[in-house]
Enzyme design. Sequence first.
Site, short mmCIF file in Angstrom:
data_model
loop_
_atom_site.label_atom_id
_atom_site.label_comp_id
_atom_site.label_asym_id
_atom_site.label_seq_id
_atom_site.Cartn_x
_atom_site.Cartn_y
_atom_site.Cartn_z
N ASN A 95 145.45 57.04 12.51
CA ASN A 95 144.53 56.44 13.03
C ASN A 95 143.51 57.06 13.82
OD1 ASN A 95 145.60 56.71 15.91
ND2 ASN A 95 147.42 56.21 15.05
N ASP B 31 152.83 53.15 13.22
CA ASP B 31 154.22 52.40 13.17
C ASP B 31 155.20 52.51 11.62
OD1 ASP B 31 154.24 51.23 15.71
OD2 ASP B 31 152.67 49.89 15.14
N PHE C 54 151.23 52.17 26.76
CA PHE C 54 149.82 51.60 26.60
C PHE C 54 150.19 50.45 25.56
CE2 PHE C 54 146.20 53.85 28.27
CZ PHE C 54 147.10 54.72 29.00
N LYS D 232 160.32 47.31 25.67
CA LYS D 232 160.38 48.74 25.82
C LYS D 232 160.90 49.21 27.25
CE LYS D 232 156.80 49.27 22.26
NZ LYS D 232 156.25 50.14 21.50
O1 PMT Z 1 143.22 58.86 22.00
P1 PMT Z 1 141.89 57.95 22.55
O2 PMT Z 1 140.77 57.92 21.45
O3 PMT Z 1 141.55 58.40 23.94
O4 PMT Z 1 142.22 56.50 22.47
C1 PMT Z 1 143.19 56.14 23.38
C2 PMT Z 1 144.29 54.95 22.81
C3 PMT Z 1 143.55 53.82 22.43
C4 PMT Z 1 145.01 55.58 21.81
C5 PMT Z 1 145.19 54.62 24.06
O5 PMT Z 1 144.37 54.00 25.23
C6 PMT Z 1 146.31 53.56 23.82
O6 PMT Z 1 145.97 52.48 23.77
N1 PMT Z 1 147.32 54.13 23.36
C7 PMT Z 1 148.40 53.37 22.60
C8 PMT Z 1 148.09 52.74 21.21
C9 PMT Z 1 149.36 52.31 20.77
O7 PMT Z 1 149.90 52.66 19.68
O8 PMT Z 1 149.49 51.03 21.14
P2 PMT Z 1 150.78 50.11 20.53
O9 PMT Z 1 150.52 48.82 21.24
O10 PMT Z 1 150.93 50.25 19.20
O11 PMT Z 1 151.99 50.89 21.22
C10 PMT Z 1 152.62 50.16 22.51
C11 PMT Z 1 153.24 51.43 23.08
O12 PMT Z 1 154.44 52.07 22.52
C12 PMT Z 1 152.26 52.69 23.23
O13 PMT Z 1 152.41 53.39 24.58
C13 PMT Z 1 152.74 53.73 22.38
O14 PMT Z 1 152.64 55.29 22.74
C14 PMT Z 1 154.23 53.59 22.04
N2 PMT Z 1 154.99 53.58 20.69
C15 PMT Z 1 154.32 52.74 19.60
C16 PMT Z 1 154.65 52.86 18.47
C17 PMT Z 1 155.60 53.84 17.93
N3 PMT Z 1 156.28 53.88 16.81
N4 PMT Z 1 156.34 54.39 19.18
C18 PMT Z 1 155.79 54.39 20.51
O15 PMT Z 1 156.09 55.12 21.32
#
Ligand code: PMT
Length: 407
Positions: A209, A278, A322, A340
């Site tokens: 991504n 994911d 995030f 989470k």
């Molecule tokens: O890196 P940059 O270009 O500065 O961009 C910043 C960002 C957009 C990546 C950052 O601000 C951000 O939003 N990060 C989270 C991205 C994300 O994967 O979000 P999510 O909604 O899919 O996941 C929710 C949370 O679970 C996140 O904290 C993620 O790190 C975590 N996660 C998600 C999937 C997974 N398999 N394991 C995880 O730990």
Amino acid sequence: MSVFEGKHILLGVTGSIAAYKAADIASKLTQAGAEVDVVLTEHARRFVTEVTFRAITRRPVLIDLFDEPEERQIAHIHLAKRADVLLIAPATANILAKLAVGLADDLLTTLALATQAKVVIAPAMNTVMWQHPATQHNVRILEERGALFVYPAEGMLACGDVGAGKLADTPTILSAVETALAPPLRGVRLLVTAGPTEEPVDAVRHLSNPSSGKMGYAIAQEAVRQGAEVTLVTGPTLLDPPAGARVVRVRSAQQMLDACLQVYDGVDVVIAAAAVSDYRPAEVWQGKRKKGEEEWTIRLVPNPDILRTLGERKGGRILVGFAAETHELLENAQKKLLEKNLDLIVANDVSQEGTGFRADTNRVTLLWASGRQEQLPLMSKREVARHLLQAVCDLLRAAKATKGASA
Ligand code: PMT
């Protein structure tokens, strides 16, 4: 009592048009109870005079390396030893270069070499000079040595240009000095995840991504500045590693999970800013798959959810996630907060210009498990990091108070 009370601050002023603003800084520090010794460089004296600073601080102003205001004391050694903080504001490109190579050709540069005090530097200069690779390289060297930078603000500069280079405002500079005197995250062990993950399809292709790592790296860098012991687990990025952080580089989600679990026992706080894939391909093709005319279907299987795994074995830790969303931002973020087992989630609308992936700025809403919400305006990722770490400090303080009350 103010954190400045009884502290000895050496204020170095260099030859910038912003030198007059140093008088306000000296005044505020003196009013807050600090003993301020001002050192003017020869170039600074073209912009400001010692009379102003002497009147404000009610102390002699130092200029010459061979001045000895106190008998039988070698001024630069004596001052260097007494100082709690050496603040250089404004700092020109010239002083940054001198400090980076360790030149000692006047009182200020000699003091900087002779002191073991924390150094805070607030640069001010023309935008092109600030962005010049030589200046940025010097900033990086000094940060690696532990200097705390108060980056210049953007705006109209004295030369008429518009851009980054304005001396930060006095409250921001004072807050950095405060951080140097009493780092709010001292003793806190913090795990930050950043960047994308890459899930190999074959030897030359992967699923990923657009995460650049900027958000997570800004958090790690700011946390180091605030005294935390930081481990940054990062997917592949093009960024320089944040000075002072322990960096663990990984590629896939599984590797990121393994790296996080390795350090998890020894951390107090986790901030997960990584954009974790994911899904991953169920099978990885050996070598490079040759291009052909036929369709190629790739079967995807779910990756482990790193943050959810950490949340299941949370213990007394503070967990921050995030949520990158393109619609129903707050509802989706709230759901992830609960699923989470988080204390706080940063809802990140990634559908807007200047926010989310790759941008230098971000627009986020903080959602606490307690139900509290705070919407922040568009700001630099560094500023988002500062707000977030302030929230983490508050959570740590509240957790400590609860623990104290129940003991
Ligand atoms: O890196 P940059 O270009 O500065 O961009 C910043 C960002 C957009 C990546 C950052 O601000 C951000 O939003 N990060 C989270 C991205 C994300 O994967 O979000 P999510 O909604 O899919 O996941 C929710 C949370 O679970 C996140 O904290 C993620 O790190 C975590 N996660 C998600 C999937 C997974 N398999 N394991 C995880 O730990």
